[in-house]
Design a protein around this motif. Structure first.
Motif, mmCIF file in Angstrom:
data_model
loop_
_atom_site.group_PDB
_atom_site.id
_atom_site.type_symbol
_atom_site.label_atom_id
_atom_site.label_comp_id
_atom_site.label_asym_id
_atom_site.label_seq_id
_atom_site.Cartn_x
_atom_site.Cartn_y
_atom_site.Cartn_z
ATOM 1 N N GLU A 48 0.738 -4.074 4.315
ATOM 2 C CA GLU A 48 -0.547 -3.422 4.075
ATOM 3 C C GLU A 48 -0.957 -2.483 5.213
ATOM 4 O O GLU A 48 -2.010 -1.854 5.139
ATOM 5 C CB GLU A 48 -1.636 -4.488 3.885
ATOM 6 N N ASN A 99 0.859 -1.170 0.000
ATOM 7 C CA ASN A 99 0.000 0.000 0.000
ATOM 8 C C ASN A 99 0.902 1.230 0.000
ATOM 9 O O ASN A 99 1.390 1.650 1.037
ATOM 10 C CB ASN A 99 -0.890 -0.036 1.242
ATOM 11 N N SER A 109 2.998 -9.542 5.791
ATOM 12 C CA SER A 109 1.857 -9.045 5.007
ATOM 13 C C SER A 109 1.125 -7.936 5.750
ATOM 14 O O SER A 109 0.705 -6.941 5.150
ATOM 15 C CB SER A 109 0.890 -10.185 4.696
ATOM 16 N N ASP A 157 -2.051 -3.383 8.030
ATOM 17 C CA ASP A 157 -3.356 -3.990 8.321
ATOM 18 C C ASP A 157 -3.395 -4.424 9.786
ATOM 19 O O ASP A 157 -2.875 -5.485 10.152
ATOM 20 C CB ASP A 157 -3.562 -5.189 7.389
#
Length: 239
Positions: A148, A3, A144, A150
């Motif tokens: 991101e 991102n 990951s 996240d």
């Protein structure tokens, strides 16, 4: 594709921040392969692959130094604030954990190369392989989550650590029992315990990376919070 970070006063600043994250992820991918190879070498008894794992550690260390220098240069030149500063701090802290994961992978490989190492039974190797798969998944998902930014994924990975701790406790208990019942099992048992301990530590480092992801995304340090408190931080602001 991560991102991408955009919207700063200069494109070059965006590029520098993105490069910091990209380089962390590249280092993480190398260490992930190093860990995968270390587990495979121990399971298969592949001494040549174990040597490759050990040799990779120098590259990992070099990458860590390069990323650290890049981040410190950003701090000195750009004087980042707010989320940008959290990002740089998160990268600096995460590369330390990634490097230590590489150290633990090297430790696993060295167990195989020890001249006194006795080959474990098939059942013992299955236990290590099962635990190793869980730890690899944690590492993949922690990277990951960072990629991101996240927080929800990071939280999900944090919850997986209990399974890894359970595996470690089970392997520890079983091997201590074997060692007490038969002194000929002591050397083999110790090597298995050391490998399991290395895997357990890798799970802890993957946890740390997830906590830094939540710190960047949510602006709160969650490293000393309970699971319920971390959930509240992650859920805050959701619609």
């Amino acid at each position: 594709m991560m991102n991408k970070i955009t919207g700063h006063y200069s494109q070059s600043y965006d590029d520098e921040l993105n490069e910091a994250v990209d380089r962390l992820l590249t280092m993480g991918a190398l260490v992930e392969q190093q860990l995968r190879d270390a587990i495979k070498a121990f399971i298969k008894g592949d001494r040549d692959l174990a040597l490759e794992v050990i040799q990779t550690d120098r590259t990992v260390n070099t990458q860590e130094i390069g990323i650290e220098e890049h981040c410190l240069e950003i701090i000195a030149r750009r004087q980042p604030a707010a989320r940008d500063l959290r990002l740089i701090v998160g990268v600096l802290k995460s590369i330390n954990d990634v490097e230590r994961i590489g150290d633990q992978a090297e430790h696993i490989a060295k167990q195989l190369l020890d001249e006194d190492c006795q080959r474990p039974t098939e059942a013992q190797l299955e236990d290590i392989e099962m635990m190793g798969d869980k730890v690899l998944q944690m590492l993949q998902q922690s990277l990951s989550a960072f990629k991101e930014m996240d927080a929800a994924l990071a939280l999900a990975v944090l919850k997986q650590d209990k399974l890894v701790d359970h595996d470690y406790g089970r392997i520890l208990r079983h091997n201590l029992t074997y060692m007490l019942e038969d002194t000929r099992q002591i050397t083999r048992g110790l090597h298995l315990i050391w490998v399991a301990r290395a895997l357990e530590r890798i799970g802890d480092h993957a946890q740390n990376i997830c906590e830094f992801s939540i710190f960047i995304a949510k602006g709160q340090n969650v490293s000393h919070l309970s699971e319920e408190e971390v959930e509240a931080v992650v859920d805050k602001g959701r619609k």
